[in-house]
Write a protein that holds these residues in place. Structure first.
Motif, PDB file in Angstrom:
ATOM      1  N   PHE A 302       0.833  -1.207   0.000  1.00 17.52           N
ATOM      2  CA  PHE A 302       0.000   0.000   0.000  1.00 17.52           C
ATOM      3  C   PHE A 302       0.862   1.249   0.000  1.00 17.52           C
ATOM      4  O   PHE A 302       0.634   2.184  -0.783  1.00 17.52           O
ATOM      5  CB  PHE A 302      -0.931  -0.006   1.211  1.00 17.52           C
ATOM      6  N   ILE A 303       1.860   1.280   0.874  1.00 17.58           N
ATOM      7  CA  ILE A 303       2.715   2.465   0.981  1.00 17.58           C
ATOM      8  C   ILE A 303       3.541   2.651  -0.282  1.00 17.58           C
ATOM      9  O   ILE A 303       3.634   3.760  -0.835  1.00 17.58           O
ATOM     10  CB  ILE A 303       3.614   2.358   2.231  1.00 17.58           C
ATOM     11  N   SER A 304       4.136   1.578  -0.774  1.00 15.28           N
ATOM     12  CA  SER A 304       4.999   1.674  -1.951  1.00 15.28           C
ATOM     13  C   SER A 304       4.228   2.149  -3.183  1.00 15.28           C
ATOM     14  O   SER A 304       4.762   2.892  -4.013  1.00 15.28           O
ATOM     15  CB  SER A 304       5.653   0.321  -2.236  1.00 15.28           C
ATOM     16  N   SER A 305       2.974   1.738  -3.298  1.00 13.53           N
ATOM     17  CA  SER A 305       2.178   2.117  -4.459  1.00 13.53           C
ATOM     18  C   SER A 305       1.657   3.553  -4.362  1.00 13.53           C
ATOM     19  O   SER A 305       1.082   4.064  -5.326  1.00 13.53           O
ATOM     20  CB  SER A 305       0.997   1.157  -4.634  1.00 13.53           C
ATOM     21  N   ASN A 306       1.869   4.190  -3.205  1.00 12.16           N
ATOM     22  CA  ASN A 306       1.383   5.563  -3.014  1.00 12.16           C
ATOM     23  C   ASN A 306       2.489   6.545  -2.651  1.00 12.16           C
ATOM     24  O   ASN A 306       2.212   7.631  -2.123  1.00 12.16           O
ATOM     25  CB  ASN A 306       0.309   5.589  -1.923  1.00 12.16           C
ATOM     26  N   HIS A 307       3.747   6.185  -2.947  1.00 10.16           N
ATOM     27  CA  HIS A 307       4.843   7.114  -2.681  1.00 10.16           C
ATOM     28  C   HIS A 307       4.616   8.410  -3.435  1.00 10.16           C
ATOM     29  O   HIS A 307       4.153   8.418  -4.577  1.00 10.16           O
ATOM     30  CB  HIS A 307       6.184   6.499  -3.093  1.00 10.16           C
ATOM     31  N   GLY A 308       4.949   9.513  -2.776  1.00  6.92           N
ATOM     32  CA  GLY A 308       4.721  10.824  -3.355  1.00  6.92           C
ATOM     33  C   GLY A 308       3.410  11.444  -2.938  1.00  6.92           C
ATOM     34  O   GLY A 308       3.170  12.626  -3.185  1.00  6.92           O
ATOM     35  N   SER A 309       2.555  10.629  -2.261  1.00 14.25           N
ATOM     36  CA  SER A 309       1.233  11.118  -1.838  1.00 14.25           C
ATOM     37  C   SER A 309       1.061  11.098  -0.324  1.00 14.25           C
ATOM     38  O   SER A 309      -0.055  11.151   0.171  1.00 14.25           O
ATOM     39  CB  SER A 309       0.138  10.276  -2.498  1.00 14.25           C
ATOM     40  N   ALA A 310       2.167  10.979   0.409  1.00 17.76           N
ATOM     41  CA  ALA A 310       2.140  10.959   1.879  1.00 17.76           C
ATOM     42  C   ALA A 310       1.228   9.861   2.422  1.00 17.76           C
ATOM     43  O   ALA A 310       0.296  10.130   3.193  1.00 17.76           O
ATOM     44  CB  ALA A 310       1.729  12.322   2.434  1.00 17.76           C
ATOM     45  N   PRO A 311       1.464   8.590   2.055  1.00 19.34           N
ATOM     46  CA  PRO A 311       0.579   7.501   2.504  1.00 19.34           C
ATOM     47  C   PRO A 311       0.644   7.272   4.012  1.00 19.34           C
ATOM     48  O   PRO A 311       1.705   7.356   4.619  1.00 19.34           O
ATOM     49  CB  PRO A 311       1.107   6.290   1.738  1.00 19.34           C
ATOM     50  N   LEU A 312      -0.507   6.979   4.585  1.00 18.69           N
ATOM     51  CA  LEU A 312      -0.661   6.757   6.022  1.00 18.69           C
ATOM     52  C   LEU A 312      -1.240   5.374   6.283  1.00 18.69           C
ATOM     53  O   LEU A 312      -2.236   4.987   5.664  1.00 18.69           O
ATOM     54  CB  LEU A 312      -1.589   7.822   6.610  1.00 18.69           C
ATOM     55  N   VAL A 313      -0.619   4.627   7.194  1.00 18.93           N
ATOM     56  CA  VAL A 313      -1.168   3.366   7.696  1.00 18.93           C
ATOM     57  C   VAL A 313      -1.367   3.532   9.194  1.00 18.93           C
ATOM     58  O   VAL A 313      -0.453   3.971   9.895  1.00 18.93           O
ATOM     59  CB  VAL A 313      -0.223   2.185   7.403  1.00 18.93           C
ATOM     60  N   TYR A 314      -2.542   3.180   9.687  1.00 16.94           N
ATOM     61  CA  TYR A 314      -2.812   3.415  11.106  1.00 16.94           C
ATOM     62  C   TYR A 314      -3.648   2.295  11.725  1.00 16.94           C
ATOM     63  O   TYR A 314      -4.427   1.630  11.052  1.00 16.94           O
ATOM     64  CB  TYR A 314      -3.522   4.755  11.304  1.00 16.94           C
ATOM     65  N   SER A 315      -3.434   2.125  13.033  1.00 10.90           N
ATOM     66  CA  SER A 315      -4.212   1.151  13.802  1.00 10.90           C
ATOM     67  C   SER A 315      -4.892   1.824  14.984  1.00 10.90           C
ATOM     68  O   SER A 315      -5.222   1.184  15.971  1.00 10.90           O
ATOM     69  CB  SER A 315      -3.305   0.031  14.331  1.00 10.90           C
ATOM     70  N   SER A 316      -5.065   3.130  14.888  1.00  9.41           N
ATOM     71  CA  SER A 316      -5.588   3.912  16.012  1.00  9.41           C
ATOM     72  C   SER A 316      -7.104   3.787  16.096  1.00  9.41           C
ATOM     73  O   SER A 316      -7.808   4.005  15.114  1.00  9.41           O
ATOM     74  CB  SER A 316      -5.200   5.376  15.841  1.00  9.41           C
ATOM     75  N   GLY A 317      -7.582   3.452  17.276  1.00  6.93           N
ATOM     76  CA  GLY A 317      -9.018   3.392  17.527  1.00  6.93           C
ATOM     77  C   GLY A 317      -9.378   4.218  18.739  1.00  6.93           C
ATOM     78  O   GLY A 317      -8.503   4.776  19.419  1.00  6.93           O
ATOM     79  N   THR A 318     -10.651   4.315  19.034  1.00  5.84           N
ATOM     80  CA  THR A 318     -11.085   5.011  20.236  1.00  5.84           C
ATOM     81  C   THR A 318     -10.679   4.203  21.462  1.00  5.84           C
ATOM     82  O   THR A 318     -10.424   2.986  21.361  1.00  5.84           O
ATOM     83  CB  THR A 318     -12.604   5.188  20.239  1.00  5.84           C
ATOM     84  N   PRO A 319     -10.608   4.831  22.629  1.00  2.45           N
ATOM     85  CA  PRO A 319     -10.290   4.058  23.837  1.00  2.45           C
ATOM     86  C   PRO A 319     -11.225   2.880  24.039  1.00  2.45           C
ATOM     87  O   PRO A 319     -10.801   1.806  24.485  1.00  2.45           O
ATOM     88  CB  PRO A 319     -10.436   5.106  24.956  1.00  2.45           C
ATOM     89  N   GLU A 320     -12.504   3.039  23.696  1.00  2.00           N
ATOM     90  CA  GLU A 320     -13.468   1.945  23.858  1.00  2.00           C
ATOM     91  C   GLU A 320     -13.145   0.794  22.914  1.00  2.00           C
ATOM     92  O   GLU A 320     -13.224  -0.377  23.293  1.00  2.00           O
ATOM     93  CB  GLU A 320     -14.878   2.466  23.602  1.00  2.00           C
ATOM     94  N   GLN A 321     -12.758   1.120  21.681  1.00  3.58           N
ATOM     95  CA  GLN A 321     -12.388   0.079  20.725  1.00  3.58           C
ATOM     96  C   GLN A 321     -11.122  -0.647  21.158  1.00  3.58           C
ATOM     97  O   GLN A 321     -11.028  -1.873  21.014  1.00  3.58           O
ATOM     98  CB  GLN A 321     -12.199   0.699  19.339  1.00  3.58           C
ATOM     99  N   VAL A 322     -10.167   0.108  21.678  1.00  2.19           N
ATOM    100  CA  VAL A 322      -8.927  -0.502  22.140  1.00  2.19           C
ATOM    101  C   VAL A 322      -9.203  -1.462  23.289  1.00  2.19           C
ATOM    102  O   VAL A 322      -8.688  -2.594  23.318  1.00  2.19           O
ATOM    103  CB  VAL A 322      -7.919   0.587  22.578  1.00  2.19           C
ATOM    104  N   VAL A 323     -10.022  -1.031  24.256  1.00  2.43           N
ATOM    105  CA  VAL A 323     -10.352  -1.894  25.396  1.00  2.43           C
ATOM    106  C   VAL A 323     -11.056  -3.165  24.932  1.00  2.43           C
ATOM    107  O   VAL A 323     -10.767  -4.269  25.408  1.00  2.43           O
ATOM    108  CB  VAL A 323     -11.228  -1.125  26.414  1.00  2.43           C
ATOM    109  N   ALA A 324     -11.974  -3.022  23.974  1.00  2.00           N
ATOM    110  CA  ALA A 324     -12.692  -4.197  23.464  1.00  2.00           C
ATOM    111  C   ALA A 324     -11.726  -5.195  22.833  1.00  2.00           C
ATOM    112  O   ALA A 324     -11.843  -6.416  23.050  1.00  2.00           O
ATOM    113  CB  ALA A 324     -13.748  -3.756  22.454  1.00  2.00           C
ATOM    114  N   SER A 325     -10.763  -4.703  22.060  1.00  5.19           N
ATOM    115  CA  SER A 325      -9.772  -5.591  21.436  1.00  5.19           C
ATOM    116  C   SER A 325      -8.884  -6.256  22.487  1.00  5.19           C
ATOM    117  O   SER A 325      -8.569  -7.447  22.395  1.00  5.19           O
ATOM    118  CB  SER A 325      -8.907  -4.803  20.445  1.00  5.19           C
ATOM    119  N   GLN A 326      -8.492  -5.478  23.494  1.00  4.06           N
ATOM    120  CA  GLN A 326      -7.660  -6.040  24.555  1.00  4.06           C
ATOM    121  C   GLN A 326      -8.400  -7.114  25.336  1.00  4.06           C
ATOM    122  O   GLN A 326      -7.820  -8.139  25.717  1.00  4.06           O
ATOM    123  CB  GLN A 326      -7.195  -4.921  25.491  1.00  4.06           C
TER     124      GLN A 326
END
Length: 425
Positions: A302-326
């Motif tokens: 994903f990142i390599s195919s979007n170089h030059g466009s500031a590609p972002l990969v993230y796993s950030s969720g809300t605190p409630e989502q994080v607690v549910a996953s944990q």
């Protein structure tokens, strides 16, 4: 080396390294290097301040103490005459530690008492008044930090919180004393030492207060606090003639770029939302990571195919989502799998020629920095308060390692501009 810092996480290390490199604005800063872990060799004479990045904030207390004492021994061997134990400006810790035990262990080795403990960082809205820590206009325990998944901060009275972790009583140097000047602060710290208090919370509500504290501590062996505690220290070495106050100019790095975000803080989630409006962004499902459906190869593609466009990969969720996953998979297992995913992704990207890397989140930044074998990091210009450009000459890349709560909504694009040698402002 004149000044040695022991930081309990990687982004915090960058934060205080940035403070030391720029100084208080009146007389310049120190030539500063950041080290990923304890170096195996001595440094050259051109380094005036060295910051050792540990990943000791949330590990067992005994391990944190052991690592911190080993870091202290290496810094002593480099000739440092002053030491700082750096922790988060929101005092991230549990009732058991690790701030108190590490600070007391360092104080014991250096045979000092009445040691400053001041997490204040006014530029980021962290202030200490009458021993209570504020985040902007909210007490710490009302700021959202009470929901932190690893170190929930449920008490803004950090004197009381630190006392839970410490062996001795904890002192207080009030705002009124700080406003009275360096001599009065120095006298108050000596009185704290005479009472047998190893640590003393010192109020600070402005940068001027931090400069006053720094001047009062010109000749002390140990200070502890957030990055702000270092604000007034470079001027002491410059006034004494031990440092010049001059720093090298950053030329910038051009080429492929990537942004990796693993923080669930409100600031980072806002930055992700802002960035995703106009740039390619990939949200990582925790379920897919845990069941193996999402692998590093997917992120790299994903990142390599979007170089030059500031590609972002993230796993950030809300605190409630994080607690549910944990709760579903276990806190440690989720953290380990995400760290491993980001580490492998960063390694593969750099091996493919990545030159600019932005990482958001203290734990994620620490994992990525360890994986990349960056060597000594030179401190470049400031991107935003507390976040500098980091240059790895060993890997020929420029990085920005951001703690979750830092930065403006435009931070990701600002950082990429700064890593290329431009002015994000």
């Amino acid at each position: 080396m004149l000044l040695g810092v022991i930081a309990d996480d990687f982004t915090g290390a960058s934060d205080i390294a940035n403070t030391l490199a720029k100084g208080d604005g009146s007389s310049g800063g120190l030539s500063t290097a950041q080290f990923m872990g304890i170096p195996s060799r001595n440094v050259g004479p051109d380094i005036e301040a060295g910051v050792i990045s540990l990943k000791s904030r949330s590990i067992p207390v005994a391990d944190a103490v052991e690592q911190s004492l080993a870091a202290l021994a290496w810094l002593q061997a480099q000739g440092c005459s002053q030491f700082v134990f750096k922790y988060c400006s929101t005092f991230d810790s549990t009732a058991e530690g690790n701030i108190g035990p590490v600070a007391e262990a360092l104080a014991d080795v250096l045979n000092v008492k009445g040691v400053v403990a001041c997490p204040a960082f006014p530029a980021m809205g962290r202030t200490v008044y009458q021993g209570h820590l504020f985040v902007n206009d909210r007490l710490l325990n009302e700021s959202g930090m009470q929901k932190h998944p690893l170190t929930p901060m449920t008490d803004a009275d950090i004197r009381r919180w630190l006392r839970l972790q410490a062996r001795t009583e904890v002192g207080l140097v009030s705002a009124a004393t700080v406003r009275s000047g360096p001599a009065e602060v120095s006298s108050a710290l000596r009185a704290s030492a005479d009472r047998g208090e190893t640590l003393a919370i010192v109020d600070a509500v402005s940068n001027d207060d931090l400069v006053t504290i720094g001047e009062a501590c010109a000749n002390v062996l140990l200070l502890t606090g957030g990055s702000g505690i270092a604000l007034g220290l470079p001027a002491n070495f410059i006034r004494s003639g031990h440092a010049t106050g001059k720093v090298r100019k950053f030329a910038g790095r051009q080429g492929a770029e990537a942004i990796l975000a693993g923080s669930c803080s409100g600031a980072t989630r806002g930055q992700i939302e802002f960035h995703a409006r106009d740039h390619p962004s990939l949200n990582i499902s925790i379920d897919d990571v845990m069941n193996g459906a999402t692998k590093s190869a997917n992120l790299v593609e994903f990142i390599s195919s979007n170089h030059g466009s500031a590609p972002l990969v993230y796993s950030s969720g809300t605190p409630e989502q994080v607690v549910a996953s944990q709760q579903r998979y276990g806190r440690e297992k989720v953290s380990e799998r995400l760290d491993a995913l980001f580490m492998e992704t960063a390694q593969n990207l750099v091996d493919r020629g990545l030159r600019r890397l932005v990482v958001a989140g203290g734990e994620t930044s620490g994992a990525v920095a360890q994986a990349l074998d960056l060597g000594d990091l030179e401190i470049g210009p400031e991107i935003s308060p507390g976040v500098p450009v980091l240059i790895s000459r060993q890997r020929d890349i420029a990085l920005a390692l951001k703690s979750g709560n830092f930065g403006e909504p435009t931070f990701f694009t600002d950082a990429l501009v700064a890593l290329a040698g431009g002015d994000p402002k």
